[in-house]
Structures are given as structure tokens and as C-alpha cells.
Design an enzyme around this catalytic site. Structure first.
Site, PDB file in Angstrom:
ATOM      1  N   ASP A 153      44.824  33.004   8.403  1.00 22.23           N
ATOM      2  CA  ASP A 153      43.711  32.854   7.462  1.00 22.23           C
ATOM      3  C   ASP A 153      43.214  31.414   7.556  1.00 22.23           C
ATOM      4  OD1 ASP A 153      42.077  32.995   4.908  1.00 22.23           O
ATOM      5  OD2 ASP A 153      43.032  34.953   4.833  1.00 22.23           O
ATOM      6  N   HIS A 159      41.106  30.980  10.332  1.00 26.49           N
ATOM      7  CA  HIS A 159      39.733  31.198   9.890  1.00 26.49           C
ATOM      8  C   HIS A 159      38.975  29.887   9.705  1.00 26.49           C
ATOM      9  CE1 HIS A 159      40.679  35.458   8.092  1.00 26.49           C
ATOM     10  NE2 HIS A 159      40.956  35.348   9.386  1.00 26.49           N
TER      11      HIS A 159
END
Length: 416
Positions: A257, A280
Site C-alpha cells: 500500500d 502505492h
């Protein structure tokens, strides 16, 4: 995607106001349970070194730890912590060459100043999802109300989170045992803590966030490594919320993430010299969920290398029916790299547009490994742009207050 960028600064505020409040210890709603994790017989251990300074060094073996990776050493860690907490300048030692299985635990202050947790060995979380008590799912190791505190060392904090990420395994276990929780624990969490330093250690394979700072102030993170697989769901590297005066530097973060996630209530955050990826990228938000007040300001991100990430850097807000988070004073400067889908995506509210946006010296090329590129999107975004800008569509992204495109020429006479 490979993206390198030099500097991004941002201020984002909700379109509501609130009064500042004097800080006091807040009630921690996470909870912390106690349970025993059954384990097989211990393996042979390496030789233990003697304690060089028993007056200020608190070795886990002195408090009954086994260090075999299967025996529960939680009570030993808690006992060493309580003893060291009352000794100025004390060190709790996690010796190298040993593995310590620690169940969910809260290490609480306030303690006397300059307490150190020296992690040279390995701390292991319970590997079986079903063995975690429901009251302890918010975090694994929770530091609460600590001040003038340092975590350092050459060791590893291993969340052993693979069973938490595997969707097929979770669905199977839910069907069989009906006891897989919705929550997943953060590996290391600091709550309501001040003047905290985390340096040199490695944090790997957390069930969810690896390192979280909540309602804290005066945080320094230096030269740490965070690592979990690209497909490990929601495993943020470093997560900040309601935390101020933060420096994160000279670290490597790869996860499933956001490498760094900055949430509401954060200000004076400086992130620099970070290698990010997979993951991310670096994110602010989401801000303004359920029309809540969201206030983030004075965030600087610079000298970052981002590789193999979903995004480079982004500000995420929740779309509300009658309002939005007001975003102003954002500068994207000296960004060089490639993109796999869109070079830029600015989608702001028509009621409360983004203002004071600077796009300066941005050079992004399409990645040769991808196809089906989309043009950049810019909605309700106001500010100024300055060449060089690649692709050229970025040059037409922003508008001034009158609605026309706002561009500023840039001299290159002194560029080498």
C-alpha cells in the site's frame, strides 16, 4: 512505473473550521488482550552473551525469556520494560541471534527520560490468525504515552502477516472456523507519544500497517527498512495521523500500500531521501470521510525515488454531497520519471476548487512496458505552471482565477 521527484509541498484543509485544543492524554480505544499461544518444543540456541552493565541494561534473558521463537516471551519483555521504565537512560535489550515470540502487548509510559529499546535480535508476532484475541486486533506492539524514547538496533520486527493477506486462506478459515476478524493489526504503533526516534531496524511482513504514529509529536524515523510483498493488502509502510513535527529520512520502504500515508491532523512533516516501491507511492489522505473535519498542512516531500508503484504522489479526499476538502498551496517541483496510465490527475470539486497549485519542471514519459495510456486530467484546478513540462498537456492543466490557462515562462540560461 518509475518516478523520481525532488520536492512536493502541500497544505490541505477541510472547508470547516475548528478551535485548537491544549493536548492531554486521550483514551486509547484500541484495547489490548492477553492470551497464550501454544508452541512446539524449542530448538537449540546459540551462546548467550553476558550483560555488560546490569545497572542500566535490561536483557530479556534476565527476565526469563527463552529466545527460541516458539516460547511466549511476552511476559519477559513486559517485565524488562517496567524495570527499565523507572531507570533514567536505561536500555531494554533484544539480543542478537535469538528469536522472541511476542503476543499483542502494550508498553506504557510515561517513563524516565532517554529510554532505549535496542532491537538486535528478532521479534516475532503470532503467525496464526485465529490465535489473536479479538480485543488485540488494532496493533501488535503498542507504545503508549512514551517520551524521549528511542528504538534502534540491527534487528528485525517480523509481523509474520502472510496468513492475514491471503484472501483464499481467509475465506477458507472464515468458512471453517468463523473467527477471522475484519481488523488486522499494525506491527508497531505509537499512541500519544513525544520525542520518539526509530532508527536502523527492519520491520517486515506486518498484517497491516508496519509503523504507525497516532496523536504524537516530535517524531524522527531514520535509516529503517520496511518490507512486505507487493500483493500484501493494506500494508502501509509508515502511517501518520493527528501527528506533528515529523521527519522521515534515509529509509527504504516497499509494501502493498502507501509507502508513507499522511492522514488528517498532521502538520510539519518532512519526508526526504526515501526509496519507495513496490507500493502505492506517497499519499495524503483520504481526507474528509463522512464529512469529517480534515486538516493537513506544511507537508514537504523531497529527494524521493519511487519505483514500481501504483502512483507517484497523491492527495486523496472523499467526495461529499455539499462540500469538499479545500486544497490549496500545493507545489509539484522537479519531478522526473515515467508513467503507466496517466501523467497527472487533478480532479477537484466545482464548489471548492483546488487553488494555489504550482506545476514546475515536470518531465514524465510513458513507460515502454505499458500500453493504453490516458491523457492527463485536470478539473477545477487553479494555479501556475512553469516549463519544462512533459508531456506538453501538463502546460494547459491549470487555470487562473479568470478561467484562462496560466503559464509562466522559465529561463534556462544557467541550466547545465
Amino acid at each position: 512505473m518509475v518516478t523520481l521527484f525532488s520536492k512536493i509541498s502541500v497544505e490541505a484543509r477541510n472547508n470547516h473550521t475548528r478551535n485548537s485544543k491544549t493536548h492531554k492524554h486521550q483514551k486509547d480505544k484500541s484495547g489490548n488482550g492477553n492470551t497464550h499461544f501454544p508452541s512446539p518444543a524449542p530448538a537449540p540456541l546459540p551462546h548467550r552473551s553476558s550483560n555488560p552493565n546490569p545497572s542500566s541494561h535490561f536483557d530479556l534473558f534476565s527476565f526469563g525469556a527463552k529466545g527460541d521463537g516458539v516460547s511466549d516471551d511476552s511476559k519477559a519483555l513486559l517485565a524488562a520494560w517496567k524495570a527499565a521504565c523507572n531507570f533514567p537512560g536505561a536500555t531494554v535489550e533484544i539480543p542478537s541471534g535469538f528469536n522472541f515470540l511476542i503476543k499483542p502487548i502494550t508498553l506504557q509510559g510515561p517513563c524516565l527520560p532517554h529510554l532505549v529499546l535496542q532491537i538486535d535480535g528478532t521479534l516475532l508476532a503470532p503467525p496464526k490468525v485465529g490465535s489473536w484475541p479479538k480485543s488485540s486486533l488494532f496493533q501488535w506492539i503498542n507504545f503508549k504515552w512514551v517520551q524521549n524514547f528511542t528504538i534502534q538496533g540491527t534487528g528485525t520486527v517480523d509481523g509474520q502477516g502472510s496468513n492475514w493477506w491471503t484472501t483464499s486462506q481467509i475465506l477458507y478459515t472464515q468458512k471453517k472456523c468463523n473467527n477471522i476478524p475484519d481488523l488486522r493489526p499494525t506491527a508497531l504503533r505509537f499512541y500519544s507519544s513525544y520525542d520518539v526516534t526509530v532508527s536502523n531496524i527492519k520491520i517486515i511482513n506486518s498484517p497491516q500497517c508496519h509503523l504507525k504514529f497516532d496523536s504524537s509529536k516530535g517524531v524522527k524515523v531514520n535509516n529503517i527498512t520496511i518490507s512486505s510483498p507487493e500483493d500484501s493488502l493494506n500494508t502501509d509502510g509508515i502511517h501518520l495521523q493527528n501527528t506533528q513535527d515529523v521527519e522521515i529520512q534515509h529509509s527504504s520502504i516497499g509494501c502493498g500500500d502507501d509507502c508513507v500515508s499522511i492522514q488528517t491532523g498532521c502538520s510539519n512533516v518532512h519526508v526526504h531521501h526515501i526509496n519507495c516501491g513496490p507500493g502505492h507511492g506517497i499519499s495524503l489522505g483520504g481526507l474528509g470521510k463522512d464529512k469529517s473535519v480534515a486538516c493537513v498542512s506544511n507537508i514537504i516531500v523531497e529527494n524521493i525515488s519511487i519505483q514500481n508503484t501504483l502512483s507517484g504522489v497523491r492527495i486523496k479526499t472523499w467526495q461529499n454531497q455539499t462540500g469538499a476538502v479545500a486544497i490549496t498551496g500545493v507545489k509539484y517541483d522537479q519531478i522526473v520519471g515515467s508513467y503507466s496510465v496517466q501523467p497527472i490527475h487533478l480532479a477537484c470539486s466545482s464548489d471548492i476548487p483546488c487553488t494555489g497549485i504550482d506545476l514546475i519542471d515536470i518531465q514524465l514519459k510513458p513507460s515502454p512496458r505499458y500500453r493504453g495510456f490516458q491523457p492527463g486530467l485536470c478539473l477545477n484546478s487553479y494555479g501556475k505552471s512553469s516549463a519544462p513540462l512533459v508531456p506538453s498537456s501538463i502546460d494547459y492543466c491549470l487555470r487562473n482565477s479568470g478561467g484562462s490557462v496560466n503559464r509562466i515562462a522559465r529561463s534556462h540560461d544557467n541550466v547545465c
